[in-house]
Each structure stands twice: as structure tokens, then as C-alpha cells.
Design a protein around this motif. Sequence first.
Motif, mmCIF file in Angstrom:
data_model
loop_
_atom_site.group_PDB
_atom_site.id
_atom_site.type_symbol
_atom_site.label_atom_id
_atom_site.label_comp_id
_atom_site.label_asym_id
_atom_site.label_seq_id
_atom_site.Cartn_x
_atom_site.Cartn_y
_atom_site.Cartn_z
ATOM 1 N N GLU A 53 -6.851 3.262 2.935
ATOM 2 C CA GLU A 53 -6.584 2.640 1.528
ATOM 3 C C GLU A 53 -6.507 1.255 1.475
ATOM 4 O O GLU A 53 -7.327 0.722 0.762
ATOM 5 C CB GLU A 53 -5.275 3.320 1.161
ATOM 6 N N CYS A 54 -5.856 0.547 2.604
ATOM 7 C CA CYS A 54 -5.851 -0.735 2.413
ATOM 8 C C CYS A 54 -6.463 -1.611 3.793
ATOM 9 O O CYS A 54 -6.518 -2.617 3.852
ATOM 10 C CB CYS A 54 -4.443 -1.251 2.514
ATOM 11 N N CYS A 103 0.955 -1.179 -0.028
ATOM 12 C CA CYS A 103 0.065 0.087 0.164
ATOM 13 C C CYS A 103 0.849 1.360 -0.013
ATOM 14 O O CYS A 103 1.782 1.468 0.707
ATOM 15 C CB CYS A 103 -0.879 -0.162 1.097
ATOM 16 N N CYS A 133 0.154 3.877 3.243
ATOM 17 C CA CYS A 133 0.742 3.714 4.527
ATOM 18 C C CYS A 133 1.959 2.828 4.571
ATOM 19 O O CYS A 133 2.782 2.500 5.757
ATOM 20 C CB CYS A 133 -0.171 2.746 5.371
ATOM 21 N N CYS A 141 -5.369 2.487 8.174
ATOM 22 C CA CYS A 141 -5.113 3.115 6.857
ATOM 23 C C CYS A 141 -6.326 2.895 5.808
ATOM 24 O O CYS A 141 -7.068 1.674 5.982
ATOM 25 C CB CYS A 141 -4.027 2.259 6.077
HETATM 26 ZN ZN LIG Z 1 -2.467 1.314 3.329
#
Ligand SMILES: [Zn+2]
Length: 371
Positions: free
Chosen positions: A184-185, A156, A159, A182
Motif C-alpha cells: 500500500e505504502c 498507512c 501496515c 507493504c
Molecule cells: Zn503500508
Amino acid sequence: MPRDPYDVLGVARDASAQDVKKAFRALAMELHPDVNAHDPDAEEKFKEAAEANEILSDPERRATYDRYGHEGLRSGGYAPNFDAFGSISDLFNAFFGGVSAGRAGPAPGGDVAVAVELDLLEAANGAKLEVAYEVVERCEHCHGNGAEPGTPITTCARCGGAGQLQAVTRTPLGQMVRTILCDECHGDGRVAEQPCGECRGRGRVSSTRAVEVEVPAGISDGQRIRLGGHGHAGEAGAPDGDLYVLVRVRVDERFVREGDDLITALDVAAPLAALGGVLEVPTLEGSASIELPAGTQPGEVLTLRGAGMPALRRSRRGDLRVLVNVLVPRRLSPEQRELMERLNESLSEENLRSPESVFAKLRRALGSQAA
Ligand SMILES: [Zn+2]
Ligand SMILES: [Zn+2]
């Protein structure tokens, strides 16, 4: 005057609810004071974006704004209420899915609740019931990693693979650093380049599952049975939730339950109550004989030991309490009337004397009514 919420979020006036959500999400990530400590105006801008989102994400509020502007919203009693610093975090958490302060790592699966209904006999004997319920399961196609099989999963970028972000919070005491998941992930530290086609990269899918539930003998209405690990699937590496089965026991026409005891009412004609005899009473399993002593009074309770409900997870059983409901005959034939008259004339004080005080009689009568 506050800015136009469409301008704040940078969306068109005919933007869909989805567009509004996306735009706010992107802005929030950029502006949230927890992750944007270098911009002194970030907090104010975040508040503004949050207010714009509050207006545009609510169809009614949005319509009011479209017609009457901010003035209309104010006069309609609406005012944003996230001026306290804490509530910004709450809003953030609500928006980004339950990331609580201090917790990092994959989220455990949620619990699922279902209800089953059984009758009193099943509750007494115990039962095996199949329950079906909707549950989030790990995606079989990608084995929960969210990537289309055969496609790479990369670290990712947001992070750096840690799965966590350091969030800087400004407080009156200075800066505080805490860890958040995080976004995003979602804590994985890795993201799929090509999301799984089955689960669209979530790693989890919704499905219907059936399990057999063992309901123990003696269960009561309203009790819950917990099946550990049968709830929603957790994120990779986190435990699954639990299944809670709420047991509802149907009302029985013959018996009222009181703890492990059952209570039933038995109609007895007045002459029989005076004479006594052996009577049949309904039991859970069918019927049983019970001795009615001569001279049984209305409201007296006869007890059939061990004919009640089994005690939950114990070998003993409760009792069956039989409330004697003495029926005084109505609509007598001339013959019966003559018999009654003769009986009545023959009765003396001695026939009717009771060892009970008036108070005891009243208490028994009232108590039997309550049962
Ligand atoms: Zn992440
Ligand atoms: Zn999948």
C-alpha cells in the motif's frame, strides 16, 4: 474442469487489460498464502486467480479461450505451471514489483545504461562527451513524498506505519514468518491522502538528463564507465542507481588496434624495399618518418616505439607496428621490362640469400597475414 476465468476474477467479458490487472491484483492481495494464513483454501484460490490472470492478460490466450474455452487452451499446449509453492512467490514478486524475500524498506534506484561512440583519435586522447538519457527522478513538486503540497500524509492503515507486512509461509517444516514490503505504502509507512498531481503519487517522474562523461585516454571498445548515483532515483531513503556508459570505438580505416599497439600496413614497391629509404607512415596525430632498411622483405614489421595508444590510466604508450606490404610491379613499360630483365640476369645466389629457414619464413608470412 477449471472455472471460467472471467468468473474467477469477477470481470466482464469485455473487461480491458487494465481491469483484468486490477481485479487480479485485488484478488491476489486477498488470497496470497503468504498474507492469508487463516484460510486453508487461500493457496488453491490464489492459483486459480493466477491461472485466470495468465489466460486473460495474454491477448492471444484470451482470444483462444473466448472461442474454444479451456479445452482449446489445453490442446494448444498451454498449461499453467505455477504448482510449485516457490513459483507462487515468484509470481507474486513479479506482479507486485520485485519484493524479494527478506528485503524490506524502500527500493534503491535502478541502473541506467547508455552507449557513446567515438573515433580512435578521441579514444587515444580522451574526450569529454555529453550524454543524454531517460531517467526516473524524484518529483520536484512533492519532493518525492507523493503528496500534493499542503495536503496531509497519514500513517498507512495497511501496515500501521511499519512499511512492512509479516508474511506467513506454510512449508513442509511448519510455518515460516518473513517480512515483505507493504504494497500500500511501498515501505514508506505513510500514504498521501491527495496524491501529487505531477507524479500521481509515485514521488518520481521520468525526465531526460544530460551529463558530461569524461572518457579516459586509452579506452577500448566495449569498456564501460560507471557514474555512481546518476541512475534512476531510489525510493525515499534509498540510494539512486548508477549510470553505465558503454564506450564504442569506431573502426578506423588506417589502424587496427591490438591492446595498446596500433597496426598499419604500408605499401612499398619491390625496388624500394630492396634499396631501403626513409618513408612516411600515418600516425594517429598525422604522420611520422620511419626508416625502411635495405632488403626489407614482404611481411616484415617495422616498429615505431611509443606511437600507439596510450595505456589506460598510465603514462606509457603502445607502439605503432608497420606491416611492410611489398608490391611487385605489374604492367611494365618496355623500358622497365628491359631494366628488370637486366636486374634479374645480374642477380646471384648471394643477392637473395636469407639467414632465415623455410620454416621461419613461412611462420612470418602466416603471422603477418593474421595481423
Ligand atoms: Zn503500508
Ligand atoms: Zn510528485
